[in-house]
Scaffold this motif. Structure first.
Motif, PDB file in Angstrom:
ATOM      1  N   MET A 253       8.019  -4.808  -0.284  1.00 57.42           N
ATOM      2  CA  MET A 253       7.996  -5.259  -1.406  1.00 57.42           C
ATOM      3  C   MET A 253       7.277  -4.048  -2.636  1.00 57.42           C
ATOM      4  O   MET A 253       7.958  -4.060  -3.539  1.00 57.42           O
ATOM      5  CB  MET A 253       6.805  -6.209  -1.581  1.00 57.42           C
ATOM      6  CG  MET A 253       7.459  -7.722  -0.954  1.00 57.42           C
ATOM      7  SD  MET A 253       6.188  -8.926  -0.694  1.00 57.42           S
ATOM      8  CE  MET A 253       6.244  -9.660  -2.108  1.00 57.42           C
ATOM      9  N   LEU A 254       6.466  -3.301  -1.926  1.00 59.83           N
ATOM     10  CA  LEU A 254       6.177  -2.339  -2.866  1.00 59.83           C
ATOM     11  C   LEU A 254       7.198  -1.344  -3.154  1.00 59.83           C
ATOM     12  O   LEU A 254       7.175  -0.610  -4.164  1.00 59.83           O
ATOM     13  CB  LEU A 254       4.664  -1.659  -2.228  1.00 59.83           C
ATOM     14  CG  LEU A 254       3.724  -2.713  -1.901  1.00 59.83           C
ATOM     15  CD1 LEU A 254       2.493  -1.823  -1.322  1.00 59.83           C
ATOM     16  CD2 LEU A 254       3.011  -2.988  -3.326  1.00 59.83           C
ATOM     17  N   ALA A 255       7.998  -1.001  -2.083  1.00 60.39           N
ATOM     18  CA  ALA A 255       9.057   0.070  -2.185  1.00 60.39           C
ATOM     19  C   ALA A 255      10.335  -0.421  -3.176  1.00 60.39           C
ATOM     20  O   ALA A 255      10.859   0.322  -3.791  1.00 60.39           O
ATOM     21  CB  ALA A 255       9.420   0.345  -0.777  1.00 60.39           C
TER      22      ALA A 255
ATOM     23  N   LEU B 239      -3.512  -3.126   0.195  1.00 58.18           N
ATOM     24  CA  LEU B 239      -2.719  -2.629  -0.797  1.00 58.18           C
ATOM     25  C   LEU B 239      -3.011  -0.860  -0.923  1.00 58.18           C
ATOM     26  O   LEU B 239      -1.996  -0.071  -0.982  1.00 58.18           O
ATOM     27  CB  LEU B 239      -2.883  -2.962  -2.190  1.00 58.18           C
ATOM     28  CG  LEU B 239      -2.133  -4.575  -2.251  1.00 58.18           C
ATOM     29  CD1 LEU B 239      -2.875  -5.193  -3.449  1.00 58.18           C
ATOM     30  CD2 LEU B 239      -0.972  -4.451  -2.412  1.00 58.18           C
ATOM     31  N   LYS B 240      -4.272  -0.418  -0.735  1.00 60.55           N
ATOM     32  CA  LYS B 240      -4.734   0.906  -0.844  1.00 60.55           C
ATOM     33  C   LYS B 240      -3.748   1.890   0.052  1.00 60.55           C
ATOM     34  O   LYS B 240      -3.503   2.990  -0.459  1.00 60.55           O
ATOM     35  CB  LYS B 240      -6.204   1.017  -0.662  1.00 60.55           C
ATOM     36  CG  LYS B 240      -6.871   0.966  -1.901  1.00 60.55           C
ATOM     37  CD  LYS B 240      -8.321   1.383  -1.809  1.00 60.55           C
ATOM     38  CE  LYS B 240      -9.320   0.019  -2.133  1.00 60.55           C
ATOM     39  NZ  LYS B 240     -10.412   0.240  -1.820  1.00 60.55           N
ATOM     40  N   LYS B 241      -3.489   1.441   1.166  1.00 57.90           N
ATOM     41  CA  LYS B 241      -2.693   2.137   2.321  1.00 57.90           C
ATOM     42  C   LYS B 241      -1.621   2.769   1.569  1.00 57.90           C
ATOM     43  O   LYS B 241      -1.058   3.731   2.171  1.00 57.90           O
ATOM     44  CB  LYS B 241      -2.428   1.432   3.448  1.00 57.90           C
ATOM     45  CG  LYS B 241      -3.724   1.100   4.155  1.00 57.90           C
ATOM     46  CD  LYS B 241      -3.208   0.283   5.424  1.00 57.90           C
ATOM     47  CE  LYS B 241      -2.480  -0.797   5.320  1.00 57.90           C
ATOM     48  NZ  LYS B 241      -2.379  -1.754   6.628  1.00 57.90           N
ATOM     49  N   TYR B 242      -0.965   2.121   0.541  1.00 48.72           N
ATOM     50  CA  TYR B 242       0.291   2.506   0.161  1.00 48.72           C
ATOM     51  C   TYR B 242       0.425   2.983  -1.342  1.00 48.72           C
ATOM     52  O   TYR B 242       1.021   3.806  -1.979  1.00 48.72           O
ATOM     53  CB  TYR B 242       1.271   1.218   0.097  1.00 48.72           C
ATOM     54  CG  TYR B 242       1.338   0.607   1.173  1.00 48.72           C
ATOM     55  CD1 TYR B 242       2.012   1.241   2.345  1.00 48.72           C
ATOM     56  CD2 TYR B 242       0.723  -0.706   1.529  1.00 48.72           C
ATOM     57  CE1 TYR B 242       2.183   0.592   3.474  1.00 48.72           C
ATOM     58  CE2 TYR B 242       0.831  -1.256   2.656  1.00 48.72           C
ATOM     59  CZ  TYR B 242       1.546  -0.683   3.769  1.00 48.72           C
ATOM     60  OH  TYR B 242       1.762  -1.498   4.757  1.00 48.72           O
ATOM     61  N   VAL B 243      -0.767   3.239  -1.972  1.00 40.49           N
ATOM     62  CA  VAL B 243      -0.920   3.799  -3.098  1.00 40.49           C
ATOM     63  C   VAL B 243      -1.167   5.347  -2.943  1.00 40.49           C
ATOM     64  O   VAL B 243      -1.687   5.948  -2.099  1.00 40.49           O
ATOM     65  CB  VAL B 243      -2.460   3.418  -3.851  1.00 40.49           C
ATOM     66  CG1 VAL B 243      -2.684   4.064  -5.221  1.00 40.49           C
ATOM     67  CG2 VAL B 243      -2.584   1.922  -3.884  1.00 40.49           C
ATOM     68  N   GLY B 244       0.024   5.930  -3.851  1.00 46.46           N
ATOM     69  CA  GLY B 244       0.016   7.238  -3.775  1.00 46.46           C
ATOM     70  C   GLY B 244       1.335   7.777  -2.948  1.00 46.46           C
ATOM     71  O   GLY B 244       1.852   8.901  -2.908  1.00 46.46           O
ATOM     72  N   SER B 245       1.665   6.590  -1.868  1.00 41.14           N
ATOM     73  CA  SER B 245       2.987   6.940  -1.029  1.00 41.14           C
ATOM     74  C   SER B 245       3.908   6.323  -1.526  1.00 41.14           C
ATOM     75  O   SER B 245       4.996   6.777  -2.371  1.00 41.14           O
ATOM     76  CB  SER B 245       2.564   6.982   0.274  1.00 41.14           C
ATOM     77  OG  SER B 245       1.967   5.537   0.461  1.00 41.14           O
ATOM     78  N   VAL B 246       4.140   4.933  -1.003  1.00 41.11           N
ATOM     79  CA  VAL B 246       5.112   3.801  -1.624  1.00 41.11           C
ATOM     80  C   VAL B 246       4.929   3.589  -2.837  1.00 41.11           C
ATOM     81  O   VAL B 246       5.809   3.305  -3.766  1.00 41.11           O
ATOM     82  CB  VAL B 246       4.888   2.866  -0.581  1.00 41.11           C
ATOM     83  CG1 VAL B 246       6.137   1.660  -1.034  1.00 41.11           C
ATOM     84  CG2 VAL B 246       5.216   3.012   0.756  1.00 41.11           C
ATOM     85  N   LEU B 247       3.790   3.390  -3.659  1.00 42.72           N
ATOM     86  CA  LEU B 247       3.213   2.647  -4.755  1.00 42.72           C
ATOM     87  C   LEU B 247       2.787   3.866  -5.739  1.00 42.72           C
ATOM     88  O   LEU B 247       1.475   4.435  -5.410  1.00 42.72           O
ATOM     89  CB  LEU B 247       2.182   1.570  -4.491  1.00 42.72           C
ATOM     90  CG  LEU B 247       1.654   0.880  -5.547  1.00 42.72           C
ATOM     91  CD1 LEU B 247       2.894   0.235  -6.546  1.00 42.72           C
ATOM     92  CD2 LEU B 247       0.631  -0.061  -5.392  1.00 42.72           C
ATOM     93  N   PRO B 248       3.069   4.193  -6.707  1.00 43.78           N
ATOM     94  CA  PRO B 248       2.788   5.085  -7.733  1.00 43.78           C
ATOM     95  C   PRO B 248       1.307   4.723  -7.941  1.00 43.78           C
ATOM     96  O   PRO B 248       1.107   3.497  -8.320  1.00 43.78           O
ATOM     97  CB  PRO B 248       3.814   5.450  -8.727  1.00 43.78           C
ATOM     98  CG  PRO B 248       4.994   4.796  -8.213  1.00 43.78           C
ATOM     99  CD  PRO B 248       4.470   3.692  -7.057  1.00 43.78           C
TER     100      PRO B 248
END
Length: 106
Positions: free
Chosen positions: A103-105, A35-44
């Motif tokens: 899913m995150l997007a 999940l951390k890979k997407y925090v700040g990019s795809v996932l606020p």
């Protein structure tokens, strides 16, 4: 016990991604790394929360409630948009297939 369910529900409803975790659990680490890979990019960042439940006095009650809700008491329990997607292996598998990012997007 009702307040445990209310607290869990509030956390799940309050974030796009909610992870119920234990800091020492390798499966929890697996899910959090995916999940951390997407925090700040795809996932606020403000839409992602990890609750390390091992330090809670009612840790067992939290796990019992999660079992009622999801069918499993093991951690992690990962929720995206209010829906449990499973644990560490499931989160990692979704990531490998590119589905986690979608899913995150969404």
């Amino acid at each position: 016990m009702g307040d445990i369910k209310a607290k869990i529900d509030m956390k799940i409803k309050g974030k796009k991604v909610m992870v119920f975790s234990k800091s020492y659990c390798p499966y929890c680490t697996m899910a959090k790394e995916a999940l951390k890979k997407y925090v700040g990019s795809v996932l606020p960042a403000d839409q992602y929360e990890v609750w390390e439940i091992e330090n809670e006095g009612d840790c067992q009650s939290i796990q019992n409630e999660l079992k009622k809700m999801t069918g499993a008491s093991t951690v992690p329990r990962v929720f995206i948009n209010g829906k449990c997607i499973g644990g560490g292996s499931e989160t990692q598998d979704l990531d490998k297939r590119g589905e986690l990012k979608r899913m995150l997007a969404a």
